[in-house]
Motif scaffolding. Sequence first.
Motif, PDB file in Angstrom:
ATOM      1  N   GLY A 292       0.846  -1.226  -0.128  1.00 47.10           N
ATOM      2  CA  GLY A 292      -0.087   0.273  -0.182  1.00 47.10           C
ATOM      3  C   GLY A 292       0.848   1.186  -0.115  1.00 47.10           C
ATOM      4  O   GLY A 292       2.316   1.271   0.110  1.00 47.10           O
ATOM      5  N   LEU A 293       0.230   2.421   0.102  1.00 40.36           N
ATOM      6  CA  LEU A 293       0.885   3.585  -0.227  1.00 40.36           C
ATOM      7  C   LEU A 293       1.497   3.461   0.913  1.00 40.36           C
ATOM      8  O   LEU A 293       2.739   4.582   0.438  1.00 40.36           O
ATOM      9  N   ASP A 294       1.793   3.026   2.329  1.00 41.66           N
ATOM     10  CA  ASP A 294       2.867   3.524   3.527  1.00 41.66           C
ATOM     11  C   ASP A 294       3.698   3.194   2.726  1.00 41.66           C
ATOM     12  O   ASP A 294       4.903   3.015   3.546  1.00 41.66           O
ATOM     13  N   GLY A 295       4.137   1.963   2.320  1.00 42.01           N
ATOM     14  CA  GLY A 295       5.494   1.551   1.766  1.00 42.01           C
ATOM     15  C   GLY A 295       5.496  -0.289   2.329  1.00 42.01           C
ATOM     16  O   GLY A 295       7.087  -0.548   2.203  1.00 42.01           O
TER      17      GLY A 295
ATOM     18  N   ILE B 123      -7.012   9.234  -7.440  1.00 46.05           N
ATOM     19  CA  ILE B 123      -5.842   8.579  -7.396  1.00 46.05           C
ATOM     20  C   ILE B 123      -4.777   8.935  -7.912  1.00 46.05           C
ATOM     21  O   ILE B 123      -3.723   8.523  -7.787  1.00 46.05           O
ATOM     22  N   PHE B 124      -4.911  10.470  -9.153  1.00 41.37           N
ATOM     23  CA  PHE B 124      -3.733  11.137  -9.224  1.00 41.37           C
ATOM     24  C   PHE B 124      -2.797  10.827  -8.194  1.00 41.37           C
ATOM     25  O   PHE B 124      -1.351  11.248  -8.011  1.00 41.37           O
ATOM     26  N   GLY B 125      -2.752  12.002  -7.459  1.00 38.65           N
ATOM     27  CA  GLY B 125      -2.758  12.359  -5.880  1.00 38.65           C
ATOM     28  C   GLY B 125      -2.124  11.751  -5.243  1.00 38.65           C
ATOM     29  O   GLY B 125      -0.800  11.423  -4.670  1.00 38.65           O
ATOM     30  N   LYS B 126      -2.732  10.279  -4.926  1.00 38.10           N
ATOM     31  CA  LYS B 126      -2.238   9.409  -4.086  1.00 38.10           C
ATOM     32  C   LYS B 126      -0.815   8.244  -4.740  1.00 38.10           C
ATOM     33  O   LYS B 126      -0.146   7.824  -4.065  1.00 38.10           O
ATOM     34  N   ILE B 127      -1.205   7.990  -6.448  1.00 33.14           N
ATOM     35  CA  ILE B 127       0.156   7.472  -6.739  1.00 33.14           C
ATOM     36  C   ILE B 127       1.597   8.438  -6.725  1.00 33.14           C
ATOM     37  O   ILE B 127       2.512   7.615  -6.364  1.00 33.14           O
ATOM     38  N   MET B 128       0.624  10.185  -6.547  1.00 34.63           N
ATOM     39  CA  MET B 128       2.520  10.701  -6.560  1.00 34.63           C
ATOM     40  C   MET B 128       2.778  10.611  -5.249  1.00 34.63           C
ATOM     41  O   MET B 128       4.244  10.777  -5.496  1.00 34.63           O
ATOM     42  N   SER B 129       2.278  10.165  -4.542  1.00 26.33           N
ATOM     43  CA  SER B 129       2.271   9.982  -2.867  1.00 26.33           C
ATOM     44  C   SER B 129       3.356   8.980  -2.328  1.00 26.33           C
ATOM     45  O   SER B 129       3.778   8.530  -1.687  1.00 26.33           O
ATOM     46  N   ILE B 130       3.616   7.751  -3.731  1.00 21.50           N
ATOM     47  CA  ILE B 130       4.204   7.308  -3.616  1.00 21.50           C
ATOM     48  C   ILE B 130       5.896   6.854  -3.520  1.00 21.50           C
ATOM     49  O   ILE B 130       6.385   7.679  -4.130  1.00 21.50           O
ATOM     50  N   SER B 131       6.771   6.037  -2.986  1.00 18.37           N
ATOM     51  CA  SER B 131       8.044   6.856  -3.389  1.00 18.37           C
ATOM     52  C   SER B 131       8.764   5.843  -4.534  1.00 18.37           C
ATOM     53  O   SER B 131       7.684   5.078  -5.276  1.00 18.37           O
ATOM     54  N   ASP B 132       9.889   6.298  -4.382  1.00 16.39           N
ATOM     55  CA  ASP B 132      10.613   6.344  -5.678  1.00 16.39           C
ATOM     56  C   ASP B 132      10.242   4.849  -5.758  1.00 16.39           C
ATOM     57  O   ASP B 132      10.823   4.128  -6.853  1.00 16.39           O
ATOM     58  N   GLU B 133      10.604   3.875  -4.817  1.00 14.71           N
ATOM     59  CA  GLU B 133      11.058   2.256  -4.916  1.00 14.71           C
ATOM     60  C   GLU B 133      10.137   1.630  -5.405  1.00 14.71           C
ATOM     61  O   GLU B 133       9.687   0.270  -5.738  1.00 14.71           O
ATOM     62  N   LEU B 134       9.118   2.035  -4.522  1.00  8.10           N
ATOM     63  CA  LEU B 134       7.814   1.138  -4.794  1.00  8.10           C
ATOM     64  C   LEU B 134       7.221   1.711  -6.469  1.00  8.10           C
ATOM     65  O   LEU B 134       6.304   0.942  -6.660  1.00  8.10           O
ATOM     66  N   MET B 135       7.650   2.878  -6.797  1.00  7.79           N
ATOM     67  CA  MET B 135       6.986   2.620  -8.089  1.00  7.79           C
ATOM     68  C   MET B 135       7.043   1.528  -9.189  1.00  7.79           C
ATOM     69  O   MET B 135       6.114   1.517  -9.389  1.00  7.79           O
TER      70      MET B 135
ATOM     71  N   ALA C 152      20.703   5.553 -12.422  1.00  9.43           N
ATOM     72  CA  ALA C 152      21.839   6.346 -13.443  1.00  9.43           C
ATOM     73  C   ALA C 152      21.474   7.393 -12.591  1.00  9.43           C
ATOM     74  O   ALA C 152      21.902   8.469 -13.052  1.00  9.43           O
ATOM     75  N   ASP C 153      20.576   7.890 -11.544  1.00 12.42           N
ATOM     76  CA  ASP C 153      19.832   9.536 -11.923  1.00 12.42           C
ATOM     77  C   ASP C 153      20.138  10.160 -13.505  1.00 12.42           C
ATOM     78  O   ASP C 153      20.167  10.904 -13.601  1.00 12.42           O
ATOM     79  N   THR C 154      19.670   9.336 -13.977  1.00 13.62           N
ATOM     80  CA  THR C 154      19.646   9.926 -15.596  1.00 13.62           C
ATOM     81  C   THR C 154      18.232  10.491 -16.150  1.00 13.62           C
ATOM     82  O   THR C 154      17.994  10.376 -17.524  1.00 13.62           O
ATOM     83  N   VAL C 155      17.162  10.086 -14.969  1.00 14.78           N
ATOM     84  CA  VAL C 155      15.259  10.519 -15.540  1.00 14.78           C
ATOM     85  C   VAL C 155      14.822  10.730 -13.950  1.00 14.78           C
ATOM     86  O   VAL C 155      15.427  10.847 -12.780  1.00 14.78           O
ATOM     87  N   ASN C 156      14.087  12.069 -13.985  1.00 17.76           N
ATOM     88  CA  ASN C 156      13.515  12.433 -13.311  1.00 17.76           C
ATOM     89  C   ASN C 156      12.153  11.298 -12.754  1.00 17.76           C
ATOM     90  O   ASN C 156      11.143  11.199 -13.242  1.00 17.76           O
ATOM     91  N   PRO C 157      12.246  10.511 -11.442  1.00 24.22           N
ATOM     92  CA  PRO C 157      11.748   9.871 -10.376  1.00 24.22           C
ATOM     93  C   PRO C 157      10.172  10.758 -10.430  1.00 24.22           C
ATOM     94  O   PRO C 157       9.241   9.934 -10.893  1.00 24.22           O
ATOM     95  N   LYS C 158      10.157  11.621 -10.638  1.00 24.34           N
ATOM     96  CA  LYS C 158       8.284  12.569 -10.729  1.00 24.34           C
ATOM     97  C   LYS C 158       8.170  12.631 -12.061  1.00 24.34           C
ATOM     98  O   LYS C 158       6.358  12.285 -12.177  1.00 24.34           O
ATOM     99  N   LYS C 159       9.283  12.247 -13.367  1.00 25.94           N
ATOM    100  CA  LYS C 159       8.099  12.183 -14.768  1.00 25.94           C
ATOM    101  C   LYS C 159       7.888  10.858 -15.045  1.00 25.94           C
ATOM    102  O   LYS C 159       7.419  10.949 -15.476  1.00 25.94           O
ATOM    103  N   CYS C 160       8.256   9.507 -14.470  1.00 24.90           N
ATOM    104  CA  CYS C 160       7.842   8.802 -14.494  1.00 24.90           C
ATOM    105  C   CYS C 160       6.622   8.442 -13.166  1.00 24.90           C
ATOM    106  O   CYS C 160       5.592   7.679 -13.966  1.00 24.90           O
ATOM    107  N   LYS C 161       7.019   8.955 -12.105  1.00 24.76           N
ATOM    108  CA  LYS C 161       4.881   8.729 -11.542  1.00 24.76           C
ATOM    109  C   LYS C 161       3.898  10.021 -12.250  1.00 24.76           C
ATOM    110  O   LYS C 161       3.289   8.276 -12.046  1.00 24.76           O
ATOM    111  N   VAL C 162       4.250  10.825 -12.948  1.00 25.04           N
ATOM    112  CA  VAL C 162       3.016  11.291 -13.728  1.00 25.04           C
ATOM    113  C   VAL C 162       2.528  10.471 -14.439  1.00 25.04           C
ATOM    114  O   VAL C 162       2.260   9.282 -14.934  1.00 25.04           O
ATOM    115  N   LYS C 163       3.745   9.492 -15.027  1.00 26.76           N
ATOM    116  CA  LYS C 163       3.186   8.429 -16.357  1.00 26.76           C
ATOM    117  C   LYS C 163       2.754   7.823 -15.847  1.00 26.76           C
ATOM    118  O   LYS C 163       1.321   7.124 -16.602  1.00 26.76           O
TER     119      LYS C 163
END
Length: 400
Positions: free
Chosen positions: A242-245, A266-278, A302-313
């Motif tokens: 869940g969202l708590d990871g 739905i959008f906001g909750k998905i944006m709240s998850i951790s990068d690892e859980l994504m 490799a830190d070549t992509v913004n995690p936020k952009k991935c979560k938005v997608k």
Amino acid sequence: MPVKTTSLPAWLERGMSDLFPVGTRAEPEKNLAFLLEESAEKKTPLRVKLGIDPTGSEIHLGHSILFRKLRAFQDAGHTAVLIVGDFTARIGDPTGKSKTRVQLNTEQVEENARTYLEQLGQGKSPEKSLLDFTTPGRLEVRRNSEWLTDLDLEQVIDLLSNATVGQMLAKEDFGNRANSGIAISLHEFLYPLLQGYDSVAVNADVELGGTDQKFNVAMGRDIQRHFNQRQQFGLLLPILVGLDGVQKMSKSLDNYIGITESPKEIFGKIMSISDELMIRYYELLSDISMSEIKKMRKKLKADTVNPKKCKVKLAKEIVARFYSTDEANNAEKEFENIFKKKELPHEMPQFNVKWNNEKMWVCHLIKEIGFSKSSSEAVRLIRQGAVSINGEKITDSDLQ
């Protein structure tokens, strides 16, 4: 005749945690790949069982993993057999429970079943539904009261003869309760046996379940053998965190994303998850290819992509699945306006809250105005930095 292989199609393997039995080329009856090829040659669809006990009324993304796999079988030409456990729900699945479940009445179960089927897509086009309710031969919806209501005592005793007390206590949940001195009612032992009998009643070739359902699914194989049926394959899928990871997605834990929640929620909750859980959410909830997900994982490391952009997608994909592309785009814009541009929402609702002039706990206030479903969820939102008062972010969940 073409040579049979032992490889499963990619649509079936994706996200799979366990498959049993797993046979060799010399054991076709224990090899699902052989059964799939036989089905295609004979043009006889497999019967793929998934049971749901309508003990609640809201489907969340964790539930959707099983339904999406069932839909994949439908799209491959097989018959999904969705069993509404209107009888077994009155017992309650003891899996994952530390005490005896409260038994529901018939009216509660039927109302929950109705809302479940609506959320799964009954009455809607297949393109916007979790399951295909319209293509002939693709879905059977059965209620297990059809065959369980009329079982007589002799038949029940026959079912009970298929399991020992030792087997039941080997089930983790029962074992833990027994070791802790927590009572186990005898009717709870019936649950896995009745679920197994469901497989006999519908002549299941495959049963889907979460990894916590292995005991129950395996019991179905034992019951089928007892009735001289070909034994089903068990295909288990992972439990979504869940969202708590930390804990599995659950409404009772307030860490879930309901499929009927608004696009913005739905959008906001998905944006709240951790990068690892994504990444895990991508694997289990997204339709993008595994090769794309692997590339994304490498780029994140490799830190070549913004995690936020991935979560938005990901958030847009899931919102579009249950609503539309336009709604997904609007949810993204609203999120950007609030959290990046620090703008207020386009529509600001007003609320009247009864107050006795004493101090009110901020989490209680958030729940009262409908911004969270419970005070504990409000605590989580504050700790995630999702709550501001007059433009000032608050971090103290004990504020009054």
